[in-house]
Design a protein around this motif. Structure first.
Motif, PDB file in Angstrom:
ATOM      1  N   GLN A   1       0.820  -1.210   0.000  1.00  0.00           N
ATOM      2  CA  GLN A   1       0.000   0.000   0.000  1.00  0.00           C
ATOM      3  C   GLN A   1       0.857   1.264   0.000  1.00  0.00           C
ATOM      4  O   GLN A   1       0.485   2.279  -0.593  1.00  0.00           O
TER       5      GLN A   1
ATOM      6  N   ARG B   1       0.786   4.282  -2.854  1.00  0.00           N
ATOM      7  CA  ARG B   1       0.655   5.705  -2.532  1.00  0.00           C
ATOM      8  C   ARG B   1       1.808   6.525  -3.098  1.00  0.00           C
ATOM      9  O   ARG B   1       1.628   7.688  -3.473  1.00  0.00           O
ATOM     10  N   ARG B   2       2.980   5.924  -3.148  1.00  0.00           N
ATOM     11  CA  ARG B   2       4.143   6.654  -3.661  1.00  0.00           C
ATOM     12  C   ARG B   2       4.127   6.763  -5.179  1.00  0.00           C
ATOM     13  O   ARG B   2       4.879   7.554  -5.754  1.00  0.00           O
TER      14      ARG B   2
END
Length: 244
Positions: free
Chosen positions: A137, A141-142
């Motif tokens: 996750q 997100r990155r």
């Protein structure tokens, strides 16, 4: 520490002559009554790539021999190969699979079903001369854009912390393979030379190899190849290679 002092039972340098500072190394390292085969790779010097489908046939390479032959036709020599992450029927990677910047299989967010979904799981990625192991996750997100990446699970070590489900007294013993990114910036692929539980395997990455981040790849089917050795018995859905 004593384990590290006694670690190098043998060492094979597979890089080109005169490049020992960046050459691929294959080591056998003992720890806590088990020995491990460890491939040490410098992502800034060694040509580390991920493979799944043979562009000539459109089918998975499946074996080290098939990949070796493809590389030979391209004028390259296979120095090291090992299985990628867990795969599904049909030799399809079960999770994210990125080759040359192209996502061939998307991130898998499964929360149940075997070791892959023993959360947290993660992604091992290569971007230029950098490598990392990142929780799935966090990776999403990155919005990382790696050259090569594979998703598998569980995470063995995450920021120096062992997976919360691992126990020293764990009773599941198997041959295991994994990959870590260590404090010296190098990548280490590891295959246990005998059955170990997750706790011992993860502890080897953290305490002996000094890898604060490491990812489980697969179990008893795991294998590796060098120009001198090929331990493969079953087909794979993805293969990591180092070539020149």
């Amino acid at each position: 520490m004593p384990e590290r002092a006694a670690s190098h039972l043998f060492l094979i340098l597979l890089g080109t002559a005169g490049t020992t500072a960046g050459a691929l190394e294959i080591q056998t390292i003992p720890a806590s009554g088990m020995s491990y085969t460890v491939a040490v790779i410098n992502p800034g010097r060694d040509r580390l790539q991920l493979h799944w489908l043979n562009p000539t046939t459109g089918q998975p390479y499946a074996t080290f021999d098939q990949l070796r032959e493809r590389l030979r036709k391209e004028g390259r020599t296979l120095l090291f190969a090992t299985n990628s992450g867990i795969y599904a029927p049909g030799l399809k990677p079960l999770g994210l699979h990125v080759e040359r910047g192209r996502t061939l299989v998307p991130v898998n967010n499964a929360r149940s079903g075997g070791n892959f979904a023993l959360l947290p799981n993660g992604v091992f990625w290569i971007a230029g001369n950098r490598a990392g192991v990142t929780e799935t996750q966090v990776y999403r997100r990155r919005a990382l854009t790696p050259d090569f990446a594979t998703q598998s699970g569980p995470l063995l070590v995450n920021g120096g912390v062992l997976h919360p489900e691992f126990r020293k007294t764990g009773t599941s013993f198997k041959v295991r393979s994994g990959v870590g990114v260590c404090t010296d910036g190098r990548v280490r692929f590891v295959i246990s030379d005998g059955p170990v539980n997750f706790y011992s395997f993860a502890t080897f990455f953290r305490d002996t190899l000094r890898c604060p981040d490491a990812l489980y790849l697969d179990g008893s089917l795991s294998a590796y190849a060098t120009p001198q050795v090929d331990t493969q018995l079953l087909d794979f859905g993805g293969i990591w290679s180092v070539s020149r």
